[in-house]
Design an enzyme around this catalytic site. Structure first.
Site, mmCIF file in Angstrom:
data_model
loop_
_atom_site.group_PDB
_atom_site.id
_atom_site.type_symbol
_atom_site.label_atom_id
_atom_site.label_comp_id
_atom_site.label_asym_id
_atom_site.label_seq_id
_atom_site.Cartn_x
_atom_site.Cartn_y
_atom_site.Cartn_z
ATOM 1 N N TYR A 1 50.142 18.872 35.403
ATOM 2 C CA TYR A 1 50.532 17.581 34.829
ATOM 3 C C TYR A 1 51.398 16.777 35.791
ATOM 4 O O TYR A 1 51.408 15.538 35.732
ATOM 5 C CB TYR A 1 51.226 17.805 33.481
ATOM 6 C CG TYR A 1 50.225 18.302 32.478
ATOM 7 C CD1 TYR A 1 49.349 17.418 31.853
ATOM 8 C CD2 TYR A 1 50.099 19.662 32.212
ATOM 9 C CE1 TYR A 1 48.388 17.878 30.983
ATOM 10 C CE2 TYR A 1 49.135 20.131 31.342
ATOM 11 C CZ TYR A 1 48.280 19.233 30.729
ATOM 12 O OH TYR A 1 47.316 19.689 29.871
ATOM 13 N N ARG B 1 36.321 34.414 41.547
ATOM 14 C CA ARG B 1 37.018 33.398 42.320
ATOM 15 C C ARG B 1 37.766 34.069 43.468
ATOM 16 O O ARG B 1 37.939 35.286 43.473
ATOM 17 C CB ARG B 1 38.004 32.628 41.431
ATOM 18 C CG ARG B 1 39.136 33.468 40.894
ATOM 19 C CD ARG B 1 40.023 32.745 39.913
ATOM 20 N NE ARG B 1 40.729 31.624 40.496
ATOM 21 C CZ ARG B 1 41.815 31.047 39.981
ATOM 22 N NH1 ARG B 1 42.293 31.499 38.824
ATOM 23 N NH2 ARG B 1 42.402 30.045 40.556
ATOM 24 N N PHE C 1 39.242 23.386 38.451
ATOM 25 C CA PHE C 1 40.305 22.742 39.239
ATOM 26 C C PHE C 1 39.749 21.613 40.106
ATOM 27 O O PHE C 1 40.407 20.590 40.315
ATOM 28 C CB PHE C 1 41.000 23.772 40.135
ATOM 29 C CG PHE C 1 42.005 24.616 39.415
ATOM 30 C CD1 PHE C 1 42.765 24.106 38.375
ATOM 31 C CD2 PHE C 1 42.207 25.940 39.775
ATOM 32 C CE1 PHE C 1 43.694 24.888 37.702
ATOM 33 C CE2 PHE C 1 43.136 26.732 39.112
ATOM 34 C CZ PHE C 1 43.878 26.202 38.074
#
Length: 563
Positions: free
Chosen positions: A237, A449, A385
């Site tokens: 954020y 990942r 992402f």
């Protein structure tokens, strides 16, 4: 400098303020460093996707995880932090001004951050810190890496205090007035950043640095991860809210409209402050050392962030429609068709807004207790992402660059650069669509990942993943072309575009909007509520982690260690 500031404060009743040349140099220093980071990090990203495709091998002496660490640290931390601080300084300078003392302290913060960045970069390049941007223990880096990270955090704290002081001084000179919207937003974002970074600062200073120096023989892995994700989710954020600043208060001016609701914008930022920090445990849903009750509590708090996100979407499209209909564009979607699609200052952020629709949906999946078990630690998360920070945020930052850089350098956004910017935006959108879609699909098929996939060579998984890894390489190559184009555009706007005065677009509020209530300025109350939510969400989980730590592992290793 003093004369410039005196003249500036004499015109303090006018809005927006004029930025001096010395101020512009400060703001441009941050933004220029961010674009250097963009090129370095982007090159490392290209190498990653080429290696994963199976058709490229890194030169001898270069490790895949070294490349991966550079990519994550430089783009996820350096690029974003430098650009955000530079952009927010410009917003504050334009709306509330900056004094001589604040200006000097801001430069101090820049050099502290830069020293820390260089220290961390050297350790990574020498192969002493291939620990990824999450630097999970028990992976251990050279002490200079952690000291460098600590300096970056301290430098960013200096920026926090400068921004807070700027608004405080303005409020003293304007008693009873509501603060400028953009200044309000900057202060909210820096409050969130400061509170969030306390967690990672504690982990680095009290765990990682003593451990890496040999003062402690062990480290509490679960506590270090918990403190990282206490910081790691609000980091998202911290990236996103500056984009929201541009959406709420800059884009309306660019399209010839006005801010739909000042009150709604402020309330959404207050809600982001409440619900962005006490939610880090949803990144640790598979870790056994945290009680499921507290994971569930933080999942509920995570989903609360949907509320200000939907408020923002409503506000933006209301602004678009009202602006279009005032210009006479009728029909159900006439206002949409006639948005300024040929203006890259609008197009790039708008494409970022669109990317946030699937990006936000993916975030809900990541935060869902059951669905997270399907995609946890798969390359799906990497694709997520890249939709959020690498598309929504970065494209908005690019859109800001097209007007902010020429404004700071006294140049103009020319039609030719505008056209090249549109090409760059399309290039970015196409490359990211291909690469991110392939990552999401491969993640659903179980592709991990962070991995180079070399350990899976010859296995059935590689045969199943092969096409998606090649697609990632194609998309990543297109993205790198977009990075090269953006670097060229930045250099052009900073040094070679014609001299002129580019607008710093700050929109006004709708005349018939409801007055902004002064209770929205109750800073002590908002901070108190945020701290209360954090204490509620984290006190018992952290106490349990410390109490049930493995034998021989101390929660903190400073100032006494376990030699």
């Amino acid at each position: 400098m003093a004369i410039e500031k005196l003249l500036k404060y004499e015109q303090d009743s006018r809005f927006p303020l004029t930025l001096s040349k010395s101020e512009s140099r400060l703001y441009m220093s941050f933004i220029s460093f961010a674009f250097i980071a963009l090129f370095v990090g982007g090159l490392m990203g290209l190498l990653q996707v080429l290696v994963r495709s199976g058709y490229y091998t890194l030169p001898a002496g270069i490790d895949y995880y070294q490349v991966l660490t550079v990519h994550g640290v430089v783009l996820g931390l350096v690029l974003t932090t430098y650009f955000i601080i530079g952009f927010q300084y410009a917003l504050m300078g334009k709306t509330v001004g900056i004094s001589d003392t604040q200006y000097r302290v801001a430069w101090l913060g820049f050099w502290v951050m830069t020293l820390g960045t260089v220290m961390a970069a050297i350790t990574i390049l020498y192969g002493k810190a291939s620990v990824l941007y999450t630097f999970y223990a028990p992976l251990q880096a050279h002490p200079a890496f952690y000291i460098g990270l600590a300096l970056v955090i301290i430098g960013s704290w200096i920026a926090c205090f400068v921004n807070w002081r700027q608004l405080y001084v303005w409020k003293k000179k304007h008693p009873g007035e509501k603060s400028p919207l953009l200044a309000f937003m900057v202060v909210i974002n820096m409050i969130m950043w400061f509170i969030a970074t306390l967690g990672v600062a504690a982990s680095v200073l009290l765990q990682f640095i003593p451990w890496s120096l040999g003062y402690a023989a062990t480290i509490d892995v679960l506590l270090s991860r918990t403190l990282f994700w206490y910081f790691g989710h609000p980091l998202v954020y911290f990236w996103l809210l500056p984009a929201y600043m541009a959406w709420y208060a800059i884009i309306p001016k660019i399209i010839g409209g006005k801010i739909f609701s000042d009150s709604l914008a402020r309330l959404s930022f207050v809600l982001f402050l409440f619900f962005s920090i006490p939610v880090g445990l949803h990144h640790q849903l598979t870790e056994p050392g945290v009680q499921t009750t507290w994971k569930f509590v933080q999942i509920i708090l995570t989903f609360m962030v949907v509320v200000p996100s939907l408020m923002t979407a409503f506000s933006m499209f209301a602004t678009f429609e009202i602006s279009g209909r005032r210009k006479g564009f009728g029909g159900l979607f006439g206002w949409f068709v006639h948005l300024p699609w040929k203006d890259v200052r609008f197009l790039a952020p708008f494409v970022g807004m669109l990317a946030f629709i699937p990006g936000g949906a993916g975030g809900l999946i990541n935060a869902s207790y059951q669905l997270n078990s399907v995609i946890h630690n798969t390359i799906w998360v990497t694709g997520h992402f890249h939709l959020t920070v690498a598309t929504t945020v970065i494209l908005t930052f690019f859109g800001i660059t097209y007007w902010l850089v020429p404004h700071l350098t006294g140049r103009k956004l020319t039609p030719s650069v505008n056209r090249l910017g549109i090409i760059q935006t399309i290039c970015w959108a196409v490359g990211m669509t291909i690469m991110s879609a392939a990552m999401h699909i491969q993640g659903l098929l179980g592709g991990p990942r962070r991995s180079s996939f070399s350990e899976y060579n010859g296995s059935e998984q590689v045969a199943e993943w092969g096409a998606y890894q090649v697609a990632q390489a194609i998309g990543g190559t297109i993205l790198f072309i977009g990075i090269v184009l953006m670097i060229y555009i930045f250099i052009k706007l900073a040094f070679f575009s014609p001299k002129g005065n580019e607008e710093f677009p700050i929109a006004e509020e709708e005349k018939d909007a409801e007055p902004t209530p002064m209770w929205l300025e109750k800073w002590k109350l908002w901070v108190a509520i945020t701290i209360a939510l954090i204490l509620f969400a984290y006190t018992i989980p952290i106490m349990d982690i410390i109490q049930h730590a493995p034998p021989g592992s101390a929660p903190f290793a400073w100032p006494i260690g376990n030699n």
